[in-house]
Write an enzyme that holds these catalytic residues in place. Structure first.
Site, PDB file in Angstrom:
ATOM      1  N   ILE A  98      -4.102   4.586   0.642  1.00 31.87           N
ATOM      2  CA  ILE A  98      -4.552   4.920   1.994  1.00 31.87           C
ATOM      3  C   ILE A  98      -5.677   5.949   1.958  1.00 31.87           C
ATOM      4  O   ILE A  98      -6.635   5.867   2.726  1.00 31.87           O
ATOM      5  CB  ILE A  98      -3.382   5.472   2.832  1.00 31.87           C
ATOM      6  N   TYR A 135       0.840  -1.196   0.000  1.00 33.56           N
ATOM      7  CA  TYR A 135       0.000   0.000   0.000  1.00 33.56           C
ATOM      8  C   TYR A 135       0.874   1.244   0.000  1.00 33.56           C
ATOM      9  O   TYR A 135       2.057   1.204   0.362  1.00 33.56           O
ATOM     10  CB  TYR A 135      -0.942   0.012   1.211  1.00 33.56           C
ATOM     11  N   CYS A 136       0.285   2.354  -0.427  1.00 38.06           N
ATOM     12  CA  CYS A 136       0.954   3.657  -0.411  1.00 38.06           C
ATOM     13  C   CYS A 136      -0.129   4.729  -0.284  1.00 38.06           C
ATOM     14  O   CYS A 136      -1.289   4.419  -0.055  1.00 38.06           O
ATOM     15  CB  CYS A 136       1.805   3.851  -1.660  1.00 38.06           C
ATOM     16  N   THR A 137       0.237   5.981  -0.438  1.00 39.47           N
ATOM     17  CA  THR A 137      -0.695   7.075  -0.164  1.00 39.47           C
ATOM     18  C   THR A 137      -1.903   7.064  -1.089  1.00 39.47           C
ATOM     19  O   THR A 137      -3.051   7.037  -0.642  1.00 39.47           O
ATOM     20  CB  THR A 137       0.021   8.435  -0.274  1.00 39.47           C
TER      21      THR A 137
END
Length: 324
Positions: free
Chosen positions: A225, A196-198
Protein backbone atom coordinates in the site's frame (compact mmCIF):
# COMPACT_ATOMS: atom_id res chain seq x y z
CA UNK A 1 27.21 1.40 25.89
CA UNK A 2 24.23 0.87 23.57
CA UNK A 3 21.10 1.88 25.44
CA UNK A 4 18.37 1.58 22.82
CA UNK A 5 17.30 5.19 23.43
CA UNK A 6 16.96 7.72 20.67
CA UNK A 7 16.73 11.09 22.44
CA UNK A 8 20.06 12.72 21.69
CA UNK A 9 21.79 13.12 18.36
CA UNK A 10 25.54 12.79 18.97
CA UNK A 11 26.53 13.88 15.49
CA UNK A 12 24.55 17.12 15.58
CA UNK A 13 24.55 17.82 19.34
CA UNK A 14 20.82 18.58 19.45
CA UNK A 15 18.37 17.85 22.22
CA UNK A 16 15.20 15.84 21.62
CA UNK A 17 13.11 19.01 21.74
CA UNK A 18 15.26 20.62 19.04
CA UNK A 19 15.18 17.50 16.90
CA UNK A 20 11.38 17.52 17.03
CA UNK A 21 11.49 20.48 14.63
CA UNK A 22 13.56 18.57 12.05
CA UNK A 23 11.93 16.24 9.55
CA UNK A 24 13.03 12.67 10.06
CA UNK A 25 13.46 10.26 7.19
CA UNK A 26 11.59 6.99 7.74
CA UNK A 27 12.83 3.91 5.89
CA UNK A 28 10.84 0.68 5.67
CA UNK A 29 12.47 -2.39 4.18
CA UNK A 30 12.59 -6.16 4.34
CA UNK A 31 14.26 -9.01 2.54
CA UNK A 32 13.78 -12.75 2.66
CA UNK A 33 17.29 -14.17 2.48
CA UNK A 34 19.15 -16.91 4.31
CA UNK A 35 20.87 -15.59 7.45
CA UNK A 36 23.22 -18.23 8.85
CA UNK A 37 24.29 -16.19 11.89
CA UNK A 38 21.34 -14.07 13.10
CA UNK A 39 23.12 -13.07 16.32
CA UNK A 40 26.16 -11.84 14.39
CA UNK A 41 23.95 -9.78 12.08
CA UNK A 42 22.10 -8.38 15.10
CA UNK A 43 25.36 -7.19 16.66
CA UNK A 44 26.39 -5.53 13.40
CA UNK A 45 23.03 -3.74 13.13
CA UNK A 46 23.22 -2.54 16.74
CA UNK A 47 26.63 -1.01 15.99
CA UNK A 48 25.27 0.71 12.87
CA UNK A 49 22.27 1.94 14.83
CA UNK A 50 24.57 3.56 17.38
CA UNK A 51 26.72 5.11 14.71
CA UNK A 52 23.82 6.65 12.80
CA UNK A 53 21.54 7.37 15.81
CA UNK A 54 18.60 5.39 14.50
CA UNK A 55 15.27 4.88 16.18
CA UNK A 56 12.79 2.17 15.30
CA UNK A 57 13.00 -1.62 15.14
CA UNK A 58 14.85 -4.17 13.03
CA UNK A 59 13.81 -7.82 13.18
CA UNK A 60 16.41 -10.48 12.35
CA UNK A 61 15.58 -14.14 11.70
CA UNK A 62 17.10 -17.06 9.81
CA UNK A 63 14.76 -16.12 6.93
CA UNK A 64 15.91 -12.47 6.62
CA UNK A 65 15.35 -8.96 8.00
CA UNK A 66 12.34 -6.68 8.41
CA UNK A 67 12.53 -3.10 9.57
CA UNK A 68 11.12 0.36 9.90
CA UNK A 69 13.68 2.85 11.22
CA UNK A 70 14.11 6.61 11.25
CA UNK A 71 16.91 9.16 11.56
CA UNK A 72 17.93 12.55 10.25
CA UNK A 73 18.28 12.32 6.45
CA UNK A 74 22.09 12.33 6.23
CA UNK A 75 22.38 9.72 8.96
CA UNK A 76 19.75 7.51 7.35
CA UNK A 77 21.47 7.62 3.98
CA UNK A 78 24.72 6.65 5.68
CA UNK A 79 23.07 3.70 7.40
CA UNK A 80 21.47 2.37 4.21
CA UNK A 81 24.76 2.73 2.32
CA UNK A 82 26.55 0.70 4.99
CA UNK A 83 23.84 -1.96 5.06
CA UNK A 84 24.00 -2.38 1.27
CA UNK A 85 27.71 -3.17 1.49
CA UNK A 86 26.58 -6.58 2.74
CA UNK A 87 26.11 -8.67 -0.46
CA UNK A 88 22.89 -10.12 0.96
CA UNK A 89 21.32 -6.66 1.05
CA UNK A 90 22.93 -4.85 -1.88
CA UNK A 91 19.63 -4.93 -3.81
CA UNK A 92 17.51 -3.96 -0.80
CA UNK A 93 14.36 -2.04 -1.76
CA UNK A 94 13.63 0.81 0.64
CA UNK A 95 10.33 2.69 0.99
CA UNK A 96 11.04 6.24 2.08
CA UNK A 97 8.70 8.64 3.87
CA UNK A 98 9.12 11.39 6.45
CA UNK A 99 7.86 12.46 9.85
CA UNK A 100 7.66 15.88 11.45
CA UNK A 101 8.54 14.33 14.82
CA UNK A 102 10.43 11.23 15.87
CA UNK A 103 8.20 8.33 14.82
CA UNK A 104 9.79 5.96 17.37
CA UNK A 105 11.10 6.45 20.89
CA UNK A 106 13.85 3.81 20.88
CA UNK A 107 16.07 1.70 18.67
CA UNK A 108 15.83 -2.08 18.97
CA UNK A 109 17.23 -5.04 17.05
CA UNK A 110 15.33 -8.20 17.89
CA UNK A 111 16.01 -11.84 17.08
CA UNK A 112 12.90 -13.70 15.92
CA UNK A 113 12.01 -17.09 14.49
CA UNK A 114 10.28 -15.34 11.57
CA UNK A 115 10.51 -11.75 10.33
CA UNK A 116 6.74 -11.84 9.87
CA UNK A 117 5.04 -14.47 11.97
CA UNK A 118 2.75 -16.87 10.15
CA UNK A 119 3.65 -20.04 12.02
CA UNK A 120 3.86 -22.31 8.95
CA UNK A 121 7.55 -23.41 8.78
CA UNK A 122 7.34 -25.09 5.38
CA UNK A 123 6.34 -21.88 3.57
CA UNK A 124 9.29 -20.64 1.49
CA UNK A 125 8.98 -16.98 0.37
CA UNK A 126 12.58 -16.98 -0.82
CA UNK A 127 11.97 -19.36 -3.71
CA UNK A 128 8.24 -19.51 -4.43
CA UNK A 129 5.89 -16.52 -4.22
CA UNK A 130 3.10 -14.96 -6.24
CA UNK A 131 3.36 -12.70 -9.27
CA UNK A 132 4.42 -9.14 -8.43
CA UNK A 133 2.18 -6.38 -9.76
CA UNK A 134 3.51 -2.82 -10.04
CA UNK A 135 1.35 -0.04 -8.54
CA UNK A 136 0.70 1.37 -12.02
CA UNK A 137 -0.86 -1.96 -13.09
CA UNK A 138 -2.72 -2.73 -9.87
CA UNK A 139 -5.96 -0.89 -10.67
CA UNK A 140 -6.49 -2.80 -13.88
CA UNK A 141 -5.96 -6.14 -12.15
CA UNK A 142 -8.26 -5.60 -9.17
CA UNK A 143 -11.07 -4.16 -11.29
CA UNK A 144 -11.26 -7.37 -13.30
CA UNK A 145 -14.47 -9.27 -12.44
CA UNK A 146 -12.66 -12.62 -12.25
CA UNK A 147 -10.26 -11.52 -9.46
CA UNK A 148 -10.72 -12.14 -5.74
CA UNK A 149 -9.03 -9.29 -3.85
CA UNK A 150 -7.82 -10.15 -0.34
CA UNK A 151 -6.47 -7.82 2.36
CA UNK A 152 -3.87 -9.80 4.35
CA UNK A 153 -3.68 -7.29 7.21
CA UNK A 154 -5.44 -7.30 10.58
CA UNK A 155 -9.00 -6.17 11.19
CA UNK A 156 -8.10 -2.81 12.80
CA UNK A 157 -5.90 -1.95 9.80
CA UNK A 158 -8.64 -2.83 7.33
CA UNK A 159 -11.15 -0.77 9.33
CA UNK A 160 -9.45 2.57 8.60
CA UNK A 161 -8.49 1.96 4.96
CA UNK A 162 -8.73 -0.58 2.15
CA UNK A 163 -8.94 -1.06 -1.60
CA UNK A 164 -12.43 -1.01 -3.08
CA UNK A 165 -13.98 -4.45 -3.08
CA UNK A 166 -11.33 -6.09 -0.87
CA UNK A 167 -12.24 -9.10 1.27
CA UNK A 168 -11.53 -8.64 4.99
CA UNK A 169 -10.35 -11.91 6.61
CA UNK A 170 -11.20 -10.31 9.97
CA UNK A 171 -7.99 -11.58 11.58
CA UNK A 172 -6.39 -10.13 14.70
CA UNK A 173 -2.94 -11.50 13.87
CA UNK A 174 -1.18 -12.89 10.81
CA UNK A 175 -1.05 -16.32 12.48
CA UNK A 176 -4.79 -16.59 11.84
CA UNK A 177 -4.44 -16.10 8.09
CA UNK A 178 -3.56 -19.72 7.08
CA UNK A 179 -6.70 -21.07 8.77
CA UNK A 180 -8.82 -18.36 7.15
CA UNK A 181 -7.37 -19.10 3.72
CA UNK A 182 -7.96 -22.82 4.11
CA UNK A 183 -11.61 -22.21 4.97
CA UNK A 184 -12.48 -19.39 2.55
CA UNK A 185 -10.17 -19.81 -0.45
CA UNK A 186 -9.98 -23.57 -0.82
CA UNK A 187 -12.46 -23.59 -3.72
CA UNK A 188 -10.64 -20.80 -5.58
CA UNK A 189 -7.46 -22.58 -6.64
CA UNK A 190 -8.21 -21.88 -10.31
CA UNK A 191 -9.36 -18.31 -9.63
CA UNK A 192 -7.13 -15.24 -9.80
CA UNK A 193 -6.33 -14.16 -6.24
CA UNK A 194 -4.79 -10.71 -5.66
CA UNK A 195 -3.37 -9.80 -2.25
CA UNK A 196 -2.00 -6.67 -0.65
CA UNK A 197 -0.58 -5.50 2.68
CA UNK A 198 1.19 -2.44 4.10
CA UNK A 199 4.67 -2.81 2.65
CA UNK A 200 4.60 -6.16 0.87
CA UNK A 201 6.10 -8.52 3.42
CA UNK A 202 2.95 -10.29 4.59
CA UNK A 203 1.96 -10.88 0.97
CA UNK A 204 5.28 -12.60 0.30
CA UNK A 205 4.32 -15.29 2.80
CA UNK A 206 0.60 -15.27 2.01
CA UNK A 207 1.21 -15.85 -1.70
CA UNK A 208 3.92 -18.42 -0.94
CA UNK A 209 1.38 -20.26 1.23
CA UNK A 210 -1.22 -20.34 -1.56
CA UNK A 211 1.34 -21.36 -4.18
CA UNK A 212 2.39 -24.24 -1.95
CA UNK A 213 -1.27 -25.29 -1.65
CA UNK A 214 -1.73 -25.48 -5.41
CA UNK A 215 -3.22 -22.09 -6.29
CA UNK A 216 -2.40 -21.36 -9.92
CA UNK A 217 -2.77 -17.57 -10.27
CA UNK A 218 -1.72 -15.56 -7.22
CA UNK A 219 -0.76 -11.89 -7.45
CA UNK A 220 0.47 -9.32 -4.94
CA UNK A 221 1.05 -5.57 -4.95
CA UNK A 222 4.76 -4.76 -5.32
CA UNK A 223 5.84 -2.50 -2.47
CA UNK A 224 2.46 -2.77 -0.80
CA UNK A 225 0.00 0.00 0.00
CA UNK A 226 2.80 2.43 0.86
CA UNK A 227 4.29 2.23 -2.62
CA UNK A 228 0.83 2.58 -4.17
CA UNK A 229 0.04 5.70 -2.13
CA UNK A 230 3.43 7.14 -3.04
CA UNK A 231 3.03 6.39 -6.75
CA UNK A 232 -0.63 6.75 -7.70
CA UNK A 233 -2.34 10.14 -7.88
CA UNK A 234 -5.45 10.50 -5.67
CA UNK A 235 -7.77 11.06 -8.64
CA UNK A 236 -6.68 7.72 -10.13
CA UNK A 237 -6.66 5.81 -6.87
CA UNK A 238 -8.86 2.91 -5.81
CA UNK A 239 -7.68 3.24 -2.21
CA UNK A 240 -10.23 4.34 0.39
CA UNK A 241 -9.25 5.79 3.77
CA UNK A 242 -5.84 5.76 5.45
CA UNK A 243 -3.05 3.19 5.74
CA UNK A 244 -2.15 2.12 9.27
CA UNK A 245 1.57 2.15 10.05
CA UNK A 246 3.30 0.80 13.14
CA UNK A 247 4.85 4.01 14.42
CA UNK A 248 3.84 7.28 16.03
CA UNK A 249 2.41 8.64 12.78
CA UNK A 250 -0.34 5.98 13.09
CA UNK A 251 -1.67 6.26 9.51
CA UNK A 252 -0.69 7.71 6.12
CA UNK A 253 -2.62 9.01 3.14
CA UNK A 254 -1.79 9.61 -0.54
CA UNK A 255 1.67 11.03 -1.03
CA UNK A 256 2.53 9.36 2.31
CA UNK A 257 1.17 12.42 4.15
CA UNK A 258 0.30 11.89 7.80
CA UNK A 259 -3.38 11.49 8.66
CA UNK A 260 -5.25 12.76 11.72
CA UNK A 261 -5.43 9.33 13.42
CA UNK A 262 -3.83 8.73 16.80
CA UNK A 263 -3.25 5.50 18.74
CA UNK A 264 -5.20 4.83 21.90
CA UNK A 265 -2.56 4.68 24.68
CA UNK A 266 -4.38 1.72 26.17
CA UNK A 267 -5.44 -0.73 23.45
CA UNK A 268 -3.43 0.85 20.58
CA UNK A 269 -6.49 1.04 18.33
CA UNK A 270 -6.24 3.80 15.69
CA UNK A 271 -8.65 6.60 16.60
CA UNK A 272 -10.23 9.13 14.25
CA UNK A 273 -11.64 12.54 15.16
CA UNK A 274 -15.03 10.86 15.53
CA UNK A 275 -13.58 8.25 17.91
CA UNK A 276 -12.05 11.00 20.03
CA UNK A 277 -15.43 12.71 20.31
CA UNK A 278 -16.89 9.62 22.02
CA UNK A 279 -17.85 10.20 25.71
CA UNK A 280 -15.62 7.33 26.84
CA UNK A 281 -12.51 8.70 25.16
CA UNK A 282 -10.05 10.22 27.64
CA UNK A 283 -6.91 11.75 26.18
CA UNK A 284 -3.80 9.77 27.07
CA UNK A 285 -5.82 7.22 29.02
CA UNK A 286 -8.43 5.12 27.18
CA UNK A 287 -11.01 5.00 24.40
CA UNK A 288 -14.44 3.49 23.80
CA UNK A 289 -12.81 0.19 22.78
CA UNK A 290 -11.02 -0.37 26.10
CA UNK A 291 -12.32 2.02 28.80
CA UNK A 292 -14.82 -0.47 30.24
CA UNK A 293 -12.30 -3.32 30.22
CA UNK A 294 -9.45 -1.59 32.04
CA UNK A 295 -8.99 -1.82 35.79
CA UNK A 296 -9.07 1.41 37.86
CA UNK A 297 -5.40 1.21 38.91
CA UNK A 298 -4.24 1.00 35.31
CA UNK A 299 -6.40 4.01 34.43
CA UNK A 300 -4.90 5.98 37.33
CA UNK A 301 -1.37 5.09 36.18
CA UNK A 302 -2.14 6.22 32.64
CA UNK A 303 -3.59 9.52 33.89
CA UNK A 304 -0.44 10.17 35.89
CA UNK A 305 1.79 9.29 32.91
CA UNK A 306 -0.24 11.59 30.67
CA UNK A 307 0.12 14.37 33.25
CA UNK A 308 3.91 13.89 33.27
CA UNK A 309 3.99 13.97 29.45
CA UNK A 310 2.08 17.24 29.38
CA UNK A 311 4.40 18.75 31.99
CA UNK A 312 7.45 17.70 29.94
CA UNK A 313 5.94 19.26 26.82
CA UNK A 314 5.28 22.53 28.63
CA UNK A 315 8.99 22.64 29.55
CA UNK A 316 10.09 21.77 25.99
CA UNK A 317 11.45 18.41 27.08
CA UNK A 318 10.95 14.86 25.83
CA UNK A 319 9.15 12.30 27.95
CA UNK A 320 9.44 8.73 26.73
CA UNK A 321 8.78 6.75 29.88
CA UNK A 322 10.70 3.72 30.96
CA UNK A 323 13.06 1.67 28.87
CA UNK A 324 11.41 -1.33 27.26
Amino acid sequence: MYSGWCIFDIAFGRTAAELGRVKHEVNAFYKFVEVEDPQGLREKLIELGQRYTLCGTILVAPEGINSTVAALPDAMQGFIAELKKDPRFEDLEVKVSSSEEKPFYRFKVRLKKEIVTMGVPQVDPVNKVGIYVQPEEWNQLIQSPDVVLVDTRNDYEYAIGRFKGAVDPNTQSFREFPAWAEKHLEDKKKTKVAMYCTGGIRCEKATALLRQQGFEQVFHLKGGILKYLETIEPEESLWEGSCFVFDNRVALQHGLAESDFINCPGCRQPLSDEDRAHPKYEEGVACAHCADHTDPETLRNRRERHRQIQLAKSRGEAHIGRKA
